[in-house]
Design a protein around this motif. Structure first.
Motif: not given
Ligand code: 8X3
Length: 256
Positions: A134-136, A232-238, A227-229, A26-29
Motif C-alpha cells: 500500500g501507498h498513502v 523507492i519511497q518518494i517521501a516528499e515533492v515540492l 509507480s516508483a519501484p 495507466q490501466g488502474w481501477n
C-alpha cells in the motif's frame, strides 16, 4: 495480473480529477470520492469508455467520519484491496488575517484538510498493513512550509499534513508501505475561486502574468511516486511554476 486500485478523495475536479485521468490512462481501477455524485458519474462513464478500466463511485463528505466508515465497510470484496490512497480533498476559504477570520470557515478547513485526511488514513491503512502492500499519497502544499499573509490557518493545516505524513511514514517503517507528501505551489483550479469565496475575477487576477500548474501537472508527479519501484519511497515533492520561488515570491509579467 489484477489491475491495481487507487482511491482518490476530492476526485471530481482539480488535482483529484487529474489523478483519476492519469491513473485510469495507466490501466488502474479507480475508487472516486467527492460530494457531488453527478460529476463523479460523468467521470466514471468517460474513463471507463476511454481506458476500459473499472470505476467505483463513492459519494460522501470526507468530513463525515461515520458515513465514511459505513461506506468503506460496505465496499464490495473486489474493491477492498486498495493499493494507493490519495488524500486529496482539501480547501482554503478566505484570505483573512488570523485575528479577523471566520471561525466557521476555519473549522471547515481544519475538518477537511486535517481531520478527514486522518479519518481516511485510519480507515484504509490497516487493510494495507494486513495485505502487506500500500501507498498513502497526501496532497500537502508549499503553504505547509511557511506561513504567508492571509493564509495562517490554511498554512497550518498543510503543515499538519506534512507532520502527519512524516509520522505515518515513521509508524509504517517496519512495513512495505510507503507514504508521500506532494506539495504543490500555484495550481489553477477551482481551489482559488473557493479561496476568494466565489469571486472568479479575483481568482483570475491571482494568476495574471504567470503560468500556473494544472491539476494534470500535479497528477504526473503523484503517478511518478505511485509507480516508483517498490524499494523507492518518494517521501516528499515540492513543485511549483517556473516563475514561482517560494509560497510568497513569484514573478508575474505585466499584462494589460
Ligand atoms: C495551494 C498553493 O501557493 O496557494 O496549496 O499556497 S498556494
Amino acid at each position: 495480473m489484477e489491475a491495481k486500485i487507487v482511491f482518490i478523495t476530492g476526485a471530481s475536479s482539480g488535482i483529484g480529477e487529474g489523478c483519476a485521468r492519469k491513473f485510469a490512462s495507466q490501466g488502474w481501477n479507480l475508487i472516486l470520492n467527492a460530494r457531488t455524485v453527478s460529476k463523479l458519474e460523468k467521470l466514471k462513464s468517460e474513463l471507463e469508455a476511454e481506458y476500459g478500466v473499472k470505476v467505483c463511485v463513492l459519494p460522501f463528505d470526507v468530513r463525515d467520519r461515520k458515513q465514511a466508515a459505513a461506506v468503506l465497510e460496505a465496499l464490495p470484496e473486489t474493491w477492498r484491496g486498495i493499493d494507493v490512497l490519495i488524500n486529496n480533498a482539501g480547501l482554503v476559504i478566505g484570505v483573512d488575517k488570523e485575528f479577523e477570520g471566520e471561525l466557521d470557515e476555519w473549522d471547515i478547513m481544519i475538518d477537511t484538510n486535517i481531520k478527514a485526511l486522518l479519518a481516511m488514513t485510519r480507515l484504509v491503512v490497516p487493510g494495507m498493513v494486513e495485505r502487506g502492500r500500500g501507498h498513502v499519497i497526501n496532497i500537502g502544499s508549499i503553504a505547509g512550509d511557511a506561513a504567508y499573509p492571509g493564509g495562517s490557518v490554511y498554512c497550518a493545516t498543510k503543515a499538519a499534513v506534512k507532520t502527519l505524513s512524516d509520522g505515518l511514514r515513521i509508524d509504517l517503517v517496519d512495513t512495505p508501505l510507503r507514504v508521500t507528501n506532494i506539495k504543490p505551489g500555484m495550481v489553477e483550479t477551482n481551489f482559488t475561486v473557493v479561496r476568494y469565496r466565489g469571486d472568479k475575477q479575483a481568482a483570475d487576477n491571482f494568476y495574471k502574468g504567470i503560468r500556473p500548474l494544472t491539476g494534470d501537472d500535479i497528477a504526473e508527479t503523484v503517478y511518478f511516486a505511485a509507480s516508483a519501484p517498490a524499494h523507492i519511497q518518494i517521501a516528499e515533492v515540492l513543485l511549483m511554476p517556473t516563475y514561482q520561488a517560494t509560497g510568497t515570491i513569484s514573478y508575474k509579467k505585466k499584462v494589460e
